[in-house]
Design a protein around this motif. Structure first.
Motif, PDB file in Angstrom:
ATOM      1  N   GLN A  19      29.657  38.474  33.808  1.00 27.84           N
ATOM      2  CA  GLN A  19      30.450  37.808  32.769  1.00 27.84           C
ATOM      3  C   GLN A  19      29.551  37.092  31.753  1.00 27.84           C
ATOM      4  O   GLN A  19      29.743  37.206  30.543  1.00 27.84           O
ATOM      5  N   GLU A  20      28.549  36.396  32.284  1.00 31.20           N
ATOM      6  CA  GLU A  20      27.629  35.633  31.417  1.00 31.20           C
ATOM      7  C   GLU A  20      26.831  36.559  30.502  1.00 31.20           C
ATOM      8  O   GLU A  20      26.762  36.337  29.286  1.00 31.20           O
ATOM      9  N   ILE A  21      26.259  37.609  31.060  1.00 32.40           N
ATOM     10  CA  ILE A  21      25.433  38.528  30.272  1.00 32.40           C
ATOM     11  C   ILE A  21      26.287  39.308  29.268  1.00 32.40           C
ATOM     12  O   ILE A  21      25.895  39.514  28.128  1.00 32.40           O
ATOM     13  N   GLY A  22      27.489  39.714  29.702  1.00 35.50           N
ATOM     14  CA  GLY A  22      28.369  40.481  28.828  1.00 35.50           C
ATOM     15  C   GLY A  22      29.171  39.629  27.857  1.00 35.50           C
ATOM     16  O   GLY A  22      29.835  40.138  26.974  1.00 35.50           O
ATOM     17  N   ARG A  23      29.109  38.294  28.063  1.00 34.89           N
ATOM     18  CA  ARG A  23      29.882  37.333  27.249  1.00 34.89           C
ATOM     19  C   ARG A  23      31.367  37.699  27.240  1.00 34.89           C
ATOM     20  O   ARG A  23      32.018  37.744  26.200  1.00 34.89           O
ATOM     21  N   PHE A  24      31.875  37.975  28.448  1.00 35.97           N
ATOM     22  CA  PHE A  24      33.278  38.350  28.575  1.00 35.97           C
ATOM     23  C   PHE A  24      34.137  37.104  28.749  1.00 35.97           C
ATOM     24  O   PHE A  24      33.791  36.203  29.496  1.00 35.97           O
ATOM     25  N   ASP A  25      35.266  37.084  28.059  1.00 31.91           N
ATOM     26  CA  ASP A  25      36.172  35.938  28.120  1.00 31.91           C
ATOM     27  C   ASP A  25      37.243  36.217  29.181  1.00 31.91           C
ATOM     28  O   ASP A  25      38.343  36.667  28.876  1.00 31.91           O
ATOM     29  N   CYS A  26      36.887  35.953  30.425  1.00 28.78           N
ATOM     30  CA  CYS A  26      37.785  36.254  31.537  1.00 28.78           C
ATOM     31  C   CYS A  26      37.536  35.218  32.624  1.00 28.78           C
ATOM     32  O   CYS A  26      36.388  34.874  32.908  1.00 28.78           O
ATOM     33  N   GLU A  27      38.608  34.726  33.228  1.00 32.18           N
ATOM     34  CA  GLU A  27      38.450  33.733  34.296  1.00 32.18           C
ATOM     35  C   GLU A  27      38.168  34.456  35.618  1.00 32.18           C
ATOM     36  O   GLU A  27      38.909  35.363  36.009  1.00 32.18           O
ATOM     37  N   ILE A  28      37.106  34.045  36.312  1.00 36.65           N
ATOM     38  CA  ILE A  28      36.737  34.660  37.587  1.00 36.65           C
ATOM     39  C   ILE A  28      37.024  33.673  38.712  1.00 36.65           C
ATOM     40  O   ILE A  28      36.495  32.564  38.712  1.00 36.65           O
ATOM     41  N   ASN A  29      37.851  34.083  39.656  1.00 34.24           N
ATOM     42  CA  ASN A  29      38.187  33.230  40.801  1.00 34.24           C
ATOM     43  C   ASN A  29      37.524  33.760  42.067  1.00 34.24           C
ATOM     44  O   ASN A  29      37.606  34.947  42.369  1.00 34.24           O
ATOM     45  N   GLY A  30      36.877  32.868  42.806  1.00 30.05           N
ATOM     46  CA  GLY A  30      36.277  33.250  44.080  1.00 30.05           C
ATOM     47  C   GLY A  30      37.313  33.200  45.195  1.00 30.05           C
ATOM     48  O   GLY A  30      38.030  32.207  45.343  1.00 30.05           O
ATOM     49  N   ILE A  31      37.416  34.290  45.959  1.00 30.28           N
ATOM     50  CA  ILE A  31      38.384  34.329  47.064  1.00 30.28           C
ATOM     51  C   ILE A  31      37.663  34.741  48.360  1.00 30.28           C
ATOM     52  O   ILE A  31      36.534  35.235  48.326  1.00 30.28           O
ATOM     53  N   SER A  32      38.336  34.545  49.488  1.00 27.48           N
ATOM     54  CA  SER A  32      37.744  34.919  50.778  1.00 27.48           C
ATOM     55  C   SER A  32      38.026  36.394  51.075  1.00 27.48           C
ATOM     56  O   SER A  32      38.965  36.981  50.516  1.00 27.48           O
ATOM     57  N   SER A  33      37.222  36.977  51.963  1.00 26.92           N
ATOM     58  CA  SER A  33      37.428  38.381  52.356  1.00 26.92           C
ATOM     59  C   SER A  33      38.818  38.599  52.932  1.00 26.92           C
ATOM     60  O   SER A  33      39.428  39.655  52.738  1.00 26.92           O
ATOM     61  N   SER A  34      39.344  37.585  53.639  1.00 29.66           N
ATOM     62  CA  SER A  34      40.673  37.702  54.254  1.00 29.66           C
ATOM     63  C   SER A  34      41.771  37.811  53.201  1.00 29.66           C
ATOM     64  O   SER A  34      42.850  38.344  53.449  1.00 29.66           O
ATOM     65  N   GLU A  35      41.493  37.304  51.992  1.00 29.63           N
ATOM     66  CA  GLU A  35      42.462  37.407  50.891  1.00 29.63           C
ATOM     67  C   GLU A  35      42.384  38.751  50.189  1.00 29.63           C
ATOM     68  O   GLU A  35      43.220  39.067  49.342  1.00 29.63           O
ATOM     69  N   TYR A  36      41.350  39.530  50.509  1.00 26.56           N
ATOM     70  CA  TYR A  36      41.186  40.845  49.879  1.00 26.56           C
ATOM     71  C   TYR A  36      40.898  41.878  50.981  1.00 26.56           C
ATOM     72  O   TYR A  36      39.794  42.355  51.145  1.00 26.56           O
ATOM     73  N   PRO A  37      41.924  42.194  51.796  1.00 26.54           N
ATOM     74  CA  PRO A  37      41.708  43.118  52.918  1.00 26.54           C
ATOM     75  C   PRO A  37      41.387  44.538  52.438  1.00 26.54           C
ATOM     76  O   PRO A  37      41.976  45.020  51.465  1.00 26.54           O
ATOM     77  N   THR A  38      40.441  45.175  53.108  1.00 27.69           N
ATOM     78  CA  THR A  38      40.059  46.557  52.803  1.00 27.69           C
ATOM     79  C   THR A  38      40.060  47.352  54.113  1.00 27.69           C
ATOM     80  O   THR A  38      39.926  46.762  55.185  1.00 27.69           O
ATOM     81  N   PRO A  39      40.216  48.681  54.039  1.00 25.31           N
ATOM     82  CA  PRO A  39      40.207  49.487  55.274  1.00 25.31           C
ATOM     83  C   PRO A  39      38.935  49.277  56.104  1.00 25.31           C
ATOM     84  O   PRO A  39      38.996  49.250  57.330  1.00 25.31           O
ATOM     85  N   ALA A  40      37.790  49.127  55.428  1.00 27.51           N
ATOM     86  CA  ALA A  40      36.520  48.917  56.142  1.00 27.51           C
ATOM     87  C   ALA A  40      36.089  47.454  56.026  1.00 27.51           C
ATOM     88  O   ALA A  40      36.137  46.877  54.937  1.00 27.51           O
ATOM     89  N   ARG A  41      35.689  46.870  57.150  1.00 26.59           N
ATOM     90  CA  ARG A  41      35.118  45.524  57.114  1.00 26.59           C
ATOM     91  C   ARG A  41      33.728  45.580  56.485  1.00 26.59           C
ATOM     92  O   ARG A  41      33.008  46.561  56.653  1.00 26.59           O
ATOM     93  N   ARG A  42      33.363  44.520  55.767  1.00 25.47           N
ATOM     94  CA  ARG A  42      32.027  44.407  55.189  1.00 25.47           C
ATOM     95  C   ARG A  42      31.267  43.273  55.869  1.00 25.47           C
ATOM     96  O   ARG A  42      31.868  42.271  56.245  1.00 25.47           O
TER      97      ARG A  42
END
Length: 287
Positions: free
Chosen positions: A227-250
């Motif tokens: 975001q900083e390098i691209g100077r993009f105007d977008c809000e970035i929120n940090g979330i936990s892995s449990s809030e973003y479930p995927t078929p494979a664990r990371r």
């Protein structure tokens, strides 16, 4: 003239090696993807490699779709393990140098210190399991091989986190990005240069080596840097892995220690943000 066979030639790393190969005309570079060398055709793989007859093999091919691998275990095992075993056996029998690319996903993520090459492996997804099996088969069949573990690969080629984030940050007002998985990104161009340094150097030291860019960050912090390098105007929120479930664990922590590769081959490891700037500058010029 030595022949270098690159598998996975259309992938991120293969594409970056293709760019750099133009500066190393002392070699005959043969870039293959599944159309030219089908690694899934295990019965004919040795015969097909013999037809090319390389002196060096760089295996960049893999089933890298981590979530898909959970439901495509057989395909993942063929590409990440069984084909590697055949390549390793062929290269050992034909006195051919082999560099095989592996992953930080061979670890479970429970460490809190950077992982060196001796760290205990314990993969937590199918991709990691099959890649670890490939490493073991590689070293069993060719003890002279070099294995390079890398992580979070991105490039101006192919699909990756940097390109996806850059696009989404221009399309959306806000994004959620996982903040509890820590590692370091790898600019494929840097890894390609490291591989070429090893090939062109006067020292061949077999074994496992780590390579990623310098820096310890989460995916959330990676997104903030984009975001900083691209100077993009977008809000970035940090979330936990449990809030973003995927078929494979990371793995929650897969930061690689690069001391060994630097010592053995004098390889330069750039800082992640410097490499990210280079890649994003390139993306701006090609858009």
């Amino acid at each position: 003239m030595e022949k270098i066979l690159i598998t996975g030639g259309n992938g991120q790393l293969g594409s970056e090696l293709n760019v750099l190969s133009k500066m190393y005309s002392q070699y005959k570079w043969i870039f293959t993807d599944w159309q030219e060398l089908d690694l899934c055709d295990l019965d004919r793989l040795e015969e097909n490699i013999t037809a090319i007859n390389p002196q060096i093999i760089i295996n960049c091919a893999a089933h890298t779709a981590v979530d898909k691998a959970e439901s495509e275990m057989e395909l993942s095992d063929v590409l990440n393990h069984q084909a590697v075993a055949i390549m390793a056996k062929w290269s050992f029998e034909h006195h051919c140098k082999l560099i095989h690319v592996s992953t930080d996903y061979v670890f479970d993520g429970n460490s809190s210190i950077p992982l060196d090459e001796e760290a205990v492996t314990n993969p937590i997804n199918v991709y990691g399991v099959t890649k670890l099996a490939g490493e073991k088969a590689c070293l069993k069949n060719n003890p002279d091989a070099i294995i390079i573990r890398t992580s979070w690969v991105y490039s101006s080629f192919g699909n990756n986190f940097v390109k996806t984030m850059s696009r989404l940050m221009q399309e959306r007002d806000q994004l959620n990005v996982v903040k509890d998985q820590v590692g370091s990104p790898t600019y494929a161009a840097d890894l390609a240069q490291a591989i070429i340094s090893i090939i062109t150097g006067d020292k061949w030291e077999p074994g496992i080596f780590n390579f990623s860019n310098e820096g310890a960050i989460s995916w959330y912090e990676f997104a903030l840097a984009i975001q900083e390098i691209g100077r993009f105007d977008c809000e970035i929120n940090g979330i936990s892995s449990s809030e973003y479930p995927t078929p494979a664990r990371r793995p929650n922590f897969s930061l690689l220690d690069k001391t060994k590769i630097k010592r053995a081959f004098g390889v330069t490891v750039p800082e992640y943000k410097e490499s990210l700037k280079k890649c994003m500058q390139l993306l701006r010029t090609v858009q």
